[in-house]
Write a protein that holds these residues in place. Structure first.
Motif, mmCIF file in Angstrom:
data_model
loop_
_atom_site.group_PDB
_atom_site.id
_atom_site.type_symbol
_atom_site.label_atom_id
_atom_site.label_comp_id
_atom_site.label_asym_id
_atom_site.label_seq_id
_atom_site.Cartn_x
_atom_site.Cartn_y
_atom_site.Cartn_z
ATOM 1 N N UNK A 109 0.736 -1.338 -0.209
ATOM 2 C CA UNK A 109 0.351 0.029 0.002
ATOM 3 C C UNK A 109 0.907 1.066 -0.033
ATOM 4 N N UNK A 110 2.209 1.000 0.261
ATOM 5 C CA UNK A 110 2.982 2.118 0.400
ATOM 6 C C UNK A 110 3.180 2.605 1.627
ATOM 7 N N UNK A 111 2.645 2.199 2.673
ATOM 8 C CA UNK A 111 2.915 2.340 4.149
ATOM 9 C C UNK A 111 3.799 1.752 4.591
ATOM 10 N N UNK A 112 4.415 2.306 5.722
ATOM 11 C CA UNK A 112 5.453 1.650 6.645
ATOM 12 C C UNK A 112 4.932 1.300 8.019
ATOM 13 N N UNK A 113 5.067 0.249 8.423
ATOM 14 C CA UNK A 113 4.497 0.105 9.969
ATOM 15 C C UNK A 113 5.867 -0.363 10.644
ATOM 16 N N UNK A 114 5.833 0.471 12.020
ATOM 17 C CA UNK A 114 6.907 0.181 12.941
ATOM 18 C C UNK A 114 6.477 -0.439 14.079
ATOM 19 N N UNK A 115 7.321 -1.806 14.428
ATOM 20 C CA UNK A 115 6.897 -2.690 15.345
ATOM 21 C C UNK A 115 8.044 -2.840 16.404
ATOM 22 N N UNK A 116 7.327 -2.485 17.719
ATOM 23 C CA UNK A 116 8.368 -2.936 18.754
ATOM 24 C C UNK A 116 8.191 -4.463 18.935
ATOM 25 N N UNK A 117 9.321 -5.025 19.323
ATOM 26 C CA UNK A 117 9.531 -6.520 19.638
ATOM 27 C C UNK A 117 10.034 -6.923 20.937
ATOM 28 N N UNK A 118 9.538 -7.872 21.673
ATOM 29 C CA UNK A 118 10.205 -8.759 22.663
ATOM 30 C C UNK A 118 9.873 -10.078 22.485
ATOM 31 N N UNK A 119 10.637 -10.903 23.302
ATOM 32 C CA UNK A 119 10.154 -12.241 23.395
ATOM 33 C C UNK A 119 8.913 -12.534 23.655
ATOM 34 N N UNK A 120 8.071 -11.776 24.053
ATOM 35 C CA UNK A 120 6.650 -12.079 24.478
ATOM 36 C C UNK A 120 5.833 -11.523 23.531
ATOM 37 N N UNK A 121 5.854 -10.467 22.909
ATOM 38 C CA UNK A 121 5.001 -9.696 22.089
ATOM 39 C C UNK A 121 5.612 -8.699 20.922
ATOM 40 N N UNK A 122 4.912 -8.730 19.938
ATOM 41 C CA UNK A 122 5.181 -7.656 18.839
ATOM 42 C C UNK A 122 4.061 -6.473 18.830
ATOM 43 N N UNK A 123 4.418 -5.401 18.806
ATOM 44 C CA UNK A 123 3.350 -4.251 19.163
ATOM 45 C C UNK A 123 3.596 -3.242 17.922
ATOM 46 N N UNK A 124 2.489 -3.141 17.417
ATOM 47 C CA UNK A 124 2.497 -1.978 16.430
ATOM 48 C C UNK A 124 2.544 -0.588 16.973
ATOM 49 N N UNK A 125 3.519 0.319 16.853
ATOM 50 C CA UNK A 125 3.533 1.420 17.624
ATOM 51 C C UNK A 125 3.163 2.887 16.696
ATOM 52 N N UNK A 126 3.515 2.419 15.469
ATOM 53 C CA UNK A 126 3.296 3.673 14.450
ATOM 54 C C UNK A 126 2.877 3.284 12.984
ATOM 55 N N UNK A 127 2.329 3.889 12.144
ATOM 56 C CA UNK A 127 2.115 3.852 10.914
ATOM 57 C C UNK A 127 2.524 5.051 10.149
ATOM 58 N N UNK A 128 3.462 5.066 9.189
ATOM 59 C CA UNK A 128 3.866 6.050 8.455
ATOM 60 C C UNK A 128 3.438 5.946 6.962
ATOM 61 N N UNK A 129 2.526 7.068 6.566
ATOM 62 C CA UNK A 129 2.004 6.977 5.204
ATOM 63 C C UNK A 129 2.900 7.839 4.328
ATOM 64 N N UNK A 130 3.661 7.085 3.230
ATOM 65 C CA UNK A 130 4.504 7.824 2.566
ATOM 66 C C UNK A 130 4.589 7.667 1.066
#
Length: 413
Positions: A109-130
């Motif tokens: 779609x042209x978007x970039x998704x930023x995920x935080x990660x650790x051994x327990x979970x991956x979390x979407x923290x932001x979506x950058x529409x570029x």
């Protein structure tokens, strides 16, 4: 027809790929005595439903049974890698942040998704529409403060990661869709497009013009790489040529004769003295850095299926992602197939390694990103002779793999 996902994206591939197609691409794996499971047992977790399952009454009259067992199992469960990420849209590229436990995911779609990660979970923290069309490549600057992105919309976007605001946009940077990009230094980066054109850019220059442009190949530029000296830029292409550009002199240095297969990805090994190129037929060619006219060695592939991407995990071990969905580890010197790191249901299109070198991530046509812990490579000794010859090595698979015999991988190392 190009096999890479970025080309398949452009031709609007359908979502009705059958499991039979995947099984067909994996037939050669069976010949290597490797039984691949398509499930991801490393991602198994105790669900709420399991925790709420029926209980039994113990001798003292208290309720225990399944609930207690599930809770104990959940506490004892130890994950050594983050859980998978599943996107609604097709994943086109992935890139670990160089200083934080964050991974960037580019999409069709042209978007970039930023995920935080650790051994327990991956979390979407932001979506950058570029980008207005598929974002084909994303790269962080060495300090992680800048995100470079390029795509089918012919644009190059420069984004400040602290504010996540666009700081610069190169519109119509190429005449054809940009296929790949590489950051060379703090201010300089390079892009390659579908028509074989390579352009060098300097952030210090005003305007939208590159500082150098060259028609490097007759087909798409699949990958580009340089070393710390940044004297030579090596470009792999779909026409089967390896083209080297002298960066300071801004001219072509040398070009190989055409191989009868697409050159798909590149990697540096042995303290940047060795260059590795993989192909659409599963071969790997080794070059001495600075001697780019002819390869010095050639390694066959176990499956003879396309190697789409590669990532060095040590000075001597490369991990590759294949069209058959297999993430495989290979020792270069001596050349040995170390085993399978993991697997996807569909073709693997991107690989990257985390800033601490402990994790690699792989993405596939199934819109998923999986993580694999490869820390054991730091102490892996592959120089010892192995009894049983080549077939013995083919039966070994790595701790992160689904393969049944993974427990005996270290048996004779």
């Amino acid at each position: 027809m190009h096999w890479k996902m970025k080309k398949l994206v452009d031709s609007l591939i359908s979502d009705d790929m059958s499991v039979n197609q995947i099984e067909d691409t994996s037939s050669d794996e069976d010949s290597a005595n490797e039984s691949v499971s398509t499930s991801d047992s490393d991602d198994e977790e105790v669900s709420v439903e399991e925790l709420q399952a029926g209980t039994s009454v113990s001798a003292d009259g208290s309720s225990h049974g399944n609930l207690d067992e599930a809770i104990i199992a959940a506490k004892q469960l130890h994950r050594n890698h983050p859980p998978s990420i599943i996107l609604e849209d097709m994943v086109t590229d992935i890139c670990f942040h160089p200083t934080a436990d964050t991974i960037g995911v580019a999409s069709i779609t042209g978007d970039i998704f930023m995920y935080k990660y650790n051994n327990e979970e991956t979390t979407l923290v932001s979506t950058i529409e570029l980008h207005l069309k598929a974002c084909r490549d994303i790269e962080f600057s060495e300090d992680g403060q800048i995100l470079f992105s390029a795509g089918k919309d012919l644009c190059i976007a420069i984004t400040d990661m602290e504010t996540e605001k666009l700081t610069r946009l190169y519109e119509k940077a190429h005449e054809q869709p940009i296929y790949t990009m590489t950051v060379i230094s703090e201010h300089v980066f390079v892009t390659g497009d579908d028509d074989g054109v390579v352009k060098l850019w300097d952030l210090r220059q005003k305007g939208n013009d590159p500082i150098f442009s060259i028609k490097a190949a007759e087909d798409y530029i699949s990958a580009m790489i340089t070393n710390r000296d940044a004297k030579y830029l090596v470009c792999a292409s779909g026409d089967g040529c390896l083209t080297t550009i002298n960066i300071p002199e801004r001219k072509m240095h040398i070009q190989t004769e055409e191989y009868d297969e697409e050159l798909t990805c590149l990697g540096l090994f042995k303290s940047e003295r060795k260059l590795l190129s993989a192909t659409s037929k599963g071969k790997m060619y080794v070059y001495n850095w600075g001697e780019f006219g002819l390869h010095s060695d050639e390694f066959p592939n176990v499956t003879k299926t396309a190697i789409n991407c590669m990532i060095p995990v040590t000075e001597n071990v490369v991990i590759t992602g294949g069209e058959n969905g297999i993430v495989r580890a290979t020792s270069l010197f001596p050349h040995r197939q170390l085993g399978i790191v993991g697997q996807h249901d569909f073709s693997i299109e991107a690989l990257d390694i985390s800033n601490d070198g402990i994790l690699i991530a792989s993405s596939s046509h199934n819109n998923d990103i999986k993580f694999w812990n490869v820390q054991y490579f730091e102490t892996l000794n592959i120089t010892e002779p192995v009894k049983g010859g080549k077939q013995k090595w083919l039966k070994h698979n790595l701790p992160s793999s689904e393969i049944n015999n993974r427990s005996d991988f270290f048996a004779e190392l």
